[in-house]
Design a protein around this motif. Structure first.
Motif, PDB file in Angstrom:
ATOM      1  N   GLY A 171     -40.935  10.420  20.207  1.00  0.00           N
ATOM      2  CA  GLY A 171     -40.117  11.338  19.420  1.00  0.00           C
ATOM      3  C   GLY A 171     -39.144  12.129  20.280  1.00  0.00           C
ATOM      4  N   ILE A 172     -39.602  12.561  21.454  1.00  0.00           N
ATOM      5  CA  ILE A 172     -38.727  13.320  22.361  1.00  0.00           C
ATOM      6  C   ILE A 172     -37.594  12.446  22.869  1.00  0.00           C
ATOM      7  CG2 ILE A 172     -38.627  14.525  24.574  1.00  0.00           C
ATOM      8  CD1 ILE A 172     -41.482  15.465  24.084  1.00  0.00           C
ATOM      9  N   VAL A 173     -37.895  11.177  23.192  1.00  0.00           N
ATOM     10  CA  VAL A 173     -36.858  10.250  23.657  1.00  0.00           C
ATOM     11  C   VAL A 173     -35.821  10.007  22.563  1.00  0.00           C
ATOM     12  CG1 VAL A 173     -36.399   7.883  24.366  1.00  0.00           C
ATOM     13  CG2 VAL A 173     -38.321   9.123  25.361  1.00  0.00           C
ATOM     14  N   LEU A 174     -36.289   9.757  21.327  1.00  0.00           N
ATOM     15  CA  LEU A 174     -35.362   9.498  20.222  1.00  0.00           C
ATOM     16  C   LEU A 174     -34.493  10.721  19.932  1.00  0.00           C
ATOM     17  CD1 LEU A 174     -37.654   7.496  17.755  1.00  0.00           C
ATOM     18  CD2 LEU A 174     -35.853   6.609  19.262  1.00  0.00           C
ATOM     19  N   PHE A 175     -35.111  11.896  20.000  1.00  0.00           N
ATOM     20  CA  PHE A 175     -34.345  13.132  19.788  1.00  0.00           C
ATOM     21  C   PHE A 175     -33.274  13.298  20.866  1.00  0.00           C
ATOM     22  CE2 PHE A 175     -33.782  17.591  21.034  1.00  0.00           C
ATOM     23  CZ  PHE A 175     -33.236  18.102  19.859  1.00  0.00           C
ATOM     24  N   SER A 176     -33.648  13.051  22.117  1.00  0.00           N
ATOM     25  CA  SER A 176     -32.698  13.193  23.224  1.00  0.00           C
ATOM     26  C   SER A 176     -31.579  12.170  23.127  1.00  0.00           C
ATOM     27  CB  SER A 176     -33.433  13.044  24.558  1.00  0.00           C
ATOM     28  OG  SER A 176     -34.448  14.015  24.689  1.00  0.00           O
ATOM     29  N   LEU A 177     -31.932  10.935  22.691  1.00  0.00           N
ATOM     30  CA  LEU A 177     -30.919   9.889  22.531  1.00  0.00           C
ATOM     31  C   LEU A 177     -29.926  10.257  21.437  1.00  0.00           C
ATOM     32  CD1 LEU A 177     -29.877   7.068  23.255  1.00  0.00           C
ATOM     33  CD2 LEU A 177     -31.482   6.127  21.584  1.00  0.00           C
ATOM     34  N   LEU A 178     -30.433  10.725  20.297  1.00  0.00           N
ATOM     35  CA  LEU A 178     -29.560  11.123  19.194  1.00  0.00           C
ATOM     36  C   LEU A 178     -28.681  12.295  19.597  1.00  0.00           C
ATOM     37  CD1 LEU A 178     -28.791  10.723  16.221  1.00  0.00           C
ATOM     38  CD2 LEU A 178     -30.622  12.309  15.599  1.00  0.00           C
ATOM     39  N   TRP A 179     -29.264  13.256  20.297  1.00  0.00           N
ATOM     40  CA  TRP A 179     -28.510  14.424  20.781  1.00  0.00           C
ATOM     41  C   TRP A 179     -27.382  13.981  21.706  1.00  0.00           C
ATOM     42  CZ3 TRP A 179     -30.758  18.554  24.653  1.00  0.00           C
ATOM     43  CH2 TRP A 179     -29.822  19.583  24.812  1.00  0.00           C
ATOM     44  N   SER A 180     -27.658  13.036  22.597  1.00  0.00           N
ATOM     45  CA  SER A 180     -26.647  12.559  23.551  1.00  0.00           C
ATOM     46  C   SER A 180     -25.502  11.852  22.837  1.00  0.00           C
ATOM     47  CB  SER A 180     -27.301  11.608  24.561  1.00  0.00           C
ATOM     48  OG  SER A 180     -28.311  12.256  25.304  1.00  0.00           O
ATOM     49  N   ILE A 181     -25.839  11.044  21.825  1.00  0.00           N
ATOM     50  CA  ILE A 181     -24.801  10.312  21.084  1.00  0.00           C
ATOM     51  C   ILE A 181     -23.892  11.271  20.334  1.00  0.00           C
ATOM     52  CG2 ILE A 181     -24.387   8.704  19.182  1.00  0.00           C
ATOM     53  CD1 ILE A 181     -26.969   7.254  20.028  1.00  0.00           C
ATOM     54  N   ILE A 182     -24.503  12.235  19.628  1.00  0.00           N
ATOM     55  CA  ILE A 182     -23.706  13.212  18.871  1.00  0.00           C
ATOM     56  C   ILE A 182     -22.863  14.069  19.813  1.00  0.00           C
ATOM     57  CG2 ILE A 182     -23.852  15.239  17.376  1.00  0.00           C
ATOM     58  CD1 ILE A 182     -26.344  14.006  16.121  1.00  0.00           C
ATOM     59  N   ALA A 183     -23.458  14.487  20.930  1.00  0.00           N
ATOM     60  CA  ALA A 183     -22.732  15.316  21.896  1.00  0.00           C
ATOM     61  C   ALA A 183     -21.538  14.566  22.473  1.00  0.00           C
ATOM     62  CB  ALA A 183     -23.674  15.754  23.013  1.00  0.00           C
ATOM     63  N   PHE A 184     -21.727  13.268  22.770  1.00  0.00           N
ATOM     64  CA  PHE A 184     -20.633  12.477  23.330  1.00  0.00           C
ATOM     65  C   PHE A 184     -19.503  12.317  22.316  1.00  0.00           C
ATOM     66  CE2 PHE A 184     -18.564   8.333  23.901  1.00  0.00           C
ATOM     67  CZ  PHE A 184     -18.002   8.525  25.154  1.00  0.00           C
ATOM     68  N   ARG A 185     -19.850  12.064  21.061  1.00  0.00           N
ATOM     69  CA  ARG A 185     -18.822  11.893  20.032  1.00  0.00           C
ATOM     70  C   ARG A 185     -18.026  13.179  19.838  1.00  0.00           C
ATOM     71  NH1 ARG A 185     -21.153   9.036  14.758  1.00  0.00           N
ATOM     72  NH2 ARG A 185     -18.948   9.237  14.237  1.00  0.00           N
ATOM     73  N   ASN A 186     -18.726  14.314  19.807  1.00  0.00           N
ATOM     74  CA  ASN A 186     -18.030  15.600  19.653  1.00  0.00           C
ATOM     75  C   ASN A 186     -17.158  15.905  20.864  1.00  0.00           C
ATOM     76  OD1 ASN A 186     -19.210  16.048  17.156  1.00  0.00           O
ATOM     77  ND2 ASN A 186     -20.919  17.231  17.978  1.00  0.00           N
ATOM     78  N   TRP A 187     -17.678  15.603  22.052  1.00  0.00           N
ATOM     79  CA  TRP A 187     -16.905  15.825  23.277  1.00  0.00           C
ATOM     80  C   TRP A 187     -15.651  14.959  23.294  1.00  0.00           C
ATOM     81  CZ3 TRP A 187     -15.800  12.347  27.274  1.00  0.00           C
ATOM     82  CH2 TRP A 187     -15.269  12.902  28.446  1.00  0.00           C
ATOM     83  N   LYS A 188     -15.794  13.712  22.882  1.00  0.00           N
ATOM     84  CA  LYS A 188     -14.648  12.796  22.860  1.00  0.00           C
ATOM     85  C   LYS A 188     -13.608  13.257  21.843  1.00  0.00           C
ATOM     86  CE  LYS A 188     -13.489   7.895  22.460  1.00  0.00           C
ATOM     87  NZ  LYS A 188     -14.009   6.521  22.179  1.00  0.00           N
ATOM     88  N   LEU A 189     -14.077  13.715  20.658  1.00  0.00           N
ATOM     89  CA  LEU A 189     -13.152  14.202  19.639  1.00  0.00           C
ATOM     90  C   LEU A 189     -12.377  15.406  20.147  1.00  0.00           C
ATOM     91  CD1 LEU A 189     -11.985  14.373  16.778  1.00  0.00           C
ATOM     92  CD2 LEU A 189     -14.015  15.677  16.108  1.00  0.00           C
ATOM     93  N   MET A 190     -13.073  16.353  20.756  1.00  0.00           N
ATOM     94  CA  MET A 190     -12.402  17.551  21.246  1.00  0.00           C
ATOM     95  C   MET A 190     -11.357  17.227  22.299  1.00  0.00           C
ATOM     96  SD  MET A 190     -13.213  20.238  19.659  1.00  0.00           S
ATOM     97  CE  MET A 190     -14.438  20.834  18.489  1.00  0.00           C
ATOM     98  N   HIS A 191     -11.668  16.274  23.183  1.00  0.00           N
ATOM     99  CA  HIS A 191     -10.694  15.915  24.214  1.00  0.00           C
ATOM    100  C   HIS A 191      -9.543  15.089  23.651  1.00  0.00           C
ATOM    101  CE1 HIS A 191     -12.285  17.502  28.031  1.00  0.00           C
ATOM    102  NE2 HIS A 191     -13.421  17.538  27.368  1.00  0.00           N
ATOM    103  N   ASN A 192      -9.784  14.338  22.583  1.00  0.00           N
ATOM    104  CA  ASN A 192      -8.680  13.683  21.883  1.00  0.00           C
ATOM    105  C   ASN A 192      -7.720  14.734  21.325  1.00  0.00           C
ATOM    106  OD1 ASN A 192     -10.408  10.765  20.542  1.00  0.00           O
ATOM    107  ND2 ASN A 192      -9.058  10.948  22.287  1.00  0.00           N
ATOM    108  N   ILE A 193      -8.304  15.797  20.763  1.00  0.00           N
ATOM    109  CA  ILE A 193      -7.493  16.877  20.190  1.00  0.00           C
ATOM    110  C   ILE A 193      -6.676  17.576  21.270  1.00  0.00           C
ATOM    111  CG2 ILE A 193      -7.637  19.143  19.080  1.00  0.00           C
ATOM    112  CD1 ILE A 193     -10.063  18.055  17.519  1.00  0.00           C
ATOM    113  N   ILE A 194      -7.311  17.856  22.412  1.00  0.00           N
ATOM    114  CA  ILE A 194      -6.621  18.551  23.506  1.00  0.00           C
ATOM    115  C   ILE A 194      -5.557  17.656  24.140  1.00  0.00           C
ATOM    116  CG2 ILE A 194      -6.926  19.535  25.807  1.00  0.00           C
ATOM    117  CD1 ILE A 194      -9.692  20.472  24.891  1.00  0.00           C
ATOM    118  N   ASP A 195      -5.875  16.368  24.325  1.00  0.00           N
ATOM    119  CA  ASP A 195      -4.976  15.462  25.037  1.00  0.00           C
ATOM    120  C   ASP A 195      -3.810  14.967  24.186  1.00  0.00           C
ATOM    121  OD1 ASP A 195      -6.646  15.745  27.185  1.00  0.00           O
ATOM    122  OD2 ASP A 195      -7.768  13.894  26.814  1.00  0.00           O
ATOM    123  N   THR A 196      -3.944  15.046  22.851  1.00  0.00           N
ATOM    124  CA  THR A 196      -2.869  14.566  21.977  1.00  0.00           C
ATOM    125  C   THR A 196      -1.922  15.714  21.664  1.00  0.00           C
ATOM    126  OG1 THR A 196      -4.412  13.006  20.938  1.00  0.00           O
ATOM    127  CG2 THR A 196      -2.333  13.408  19.801  1.00  0.00           C
TER     128      THR A 196
END
Length: 233
Positions: free
Chosen positions: A8-33
């Motif tokens: 459960g801890i691994v799955l939670f950490s994996l899901l957290w990492s995926i969501i965090a990466f997507r949000n980080w990528k979106l924010m940098h798309n916004i800043i870079d565009t």
């Protein structure tokens, strides 16, 4: 129990990492565009900021709720949900209550994004998700509750999408073809390496929640690595 707790801890950490990466990528798309002006925008990926104006079909009037229903006017995109308060008792007689969603609905209509230099058509239904900000209304009648989110005429709007040329069939009658931006439409179609976003508000309201790369990416990945150590040790 210990094994499934580790999983459960691994799955939670994996899901957290995926969501965090997507949000980080979106924010940098916004800043870079860089933000484009409607008057000079070209076909392709673009970032536009302006105000919602009624489109060729006008705005929508939405009636929500049963008894004591409310009429929401001027909407170009809306979402509402109807919830029922359900209470249950456990074997010890302890009662617990929660809100259970019974019905939902959403719809959108093409609108004009105007930034002072000109207006361009936006198709909100082409985005998988539209961020309409905080709820507009929430009210309750007995054990029922309704919540409404709306993007309406006059609202500030941030748009990160793809500008495309409108086909002949998509042009309304009497359109002025001498104005270049009147022949364009913005849709939520992704490009390579690009996120898309339609948000009620401005660019500043979006990047206000921006976190550092360490906080947004490094921490979740470190958490994922440490949670996986018990399986490889």
């Amino acid at each position: 129990i210990g094994f499934w707790l580790k999983v459960g801890i691994v799955l939670f950490s994996l899901l957290w990492s995926i969501i965090a990466f997507r949000n980080w990528k979106l924010m940098h798309n916004i800043i870079d565009t860089p933000s484009s002006r409607v008057r000079s925008v070209a076909a392709g990926p673009a970032e536009l900021v302006g105000q919602v104006r009624p489109g060729p079909q006008g705005t929508m009037a939405v009636k929500v709720g049963g008894s004591g229903s409310r009429l929401v006017e001027g909407a170009v995109k809306f979402r509402w949900k109807e919830e029922e308060r359900v209470c249950t008792k456990d074997k010890d007689g302890k009662e617990s209550c929660k809100w259970v969603t019974r019905r939902t609905d959403e719809d959108g209509r093409e609108f004009i994004l105007h930034d002072g230099t000109g207006g361009i058509l936006v198709d909100p239904n082409s985005w998988k998700k539209v961020n309409m900000g905080d709820k507009l209304y929430r009210w309750q009648s007995g054990k029922w509750r309704w919540t409404v989110w709306v993007l309406a005429a006059g609202d500030p709007v941030y748009c990160l999408g793809r500008v495309e040329t409108r086909t002949h069939d998509e042009r309304e009658e009497g359109i002025d073809t001498t104005i270049p931006n009147s022949l364009l439409v913005v849709r939520g179609n992704k490009d390579i390496g690009m996120q898309v976003h339609l948000h009620r508000g401005t660019e500043l309201s979006l990047i206000a929640g921006l976190r550092s790369t360490t906080e947004a990416i490094v921490v979740p990945i470190v958490m994922l690595i440490f949670s996986a150590i018990p399986f490889i040790w």
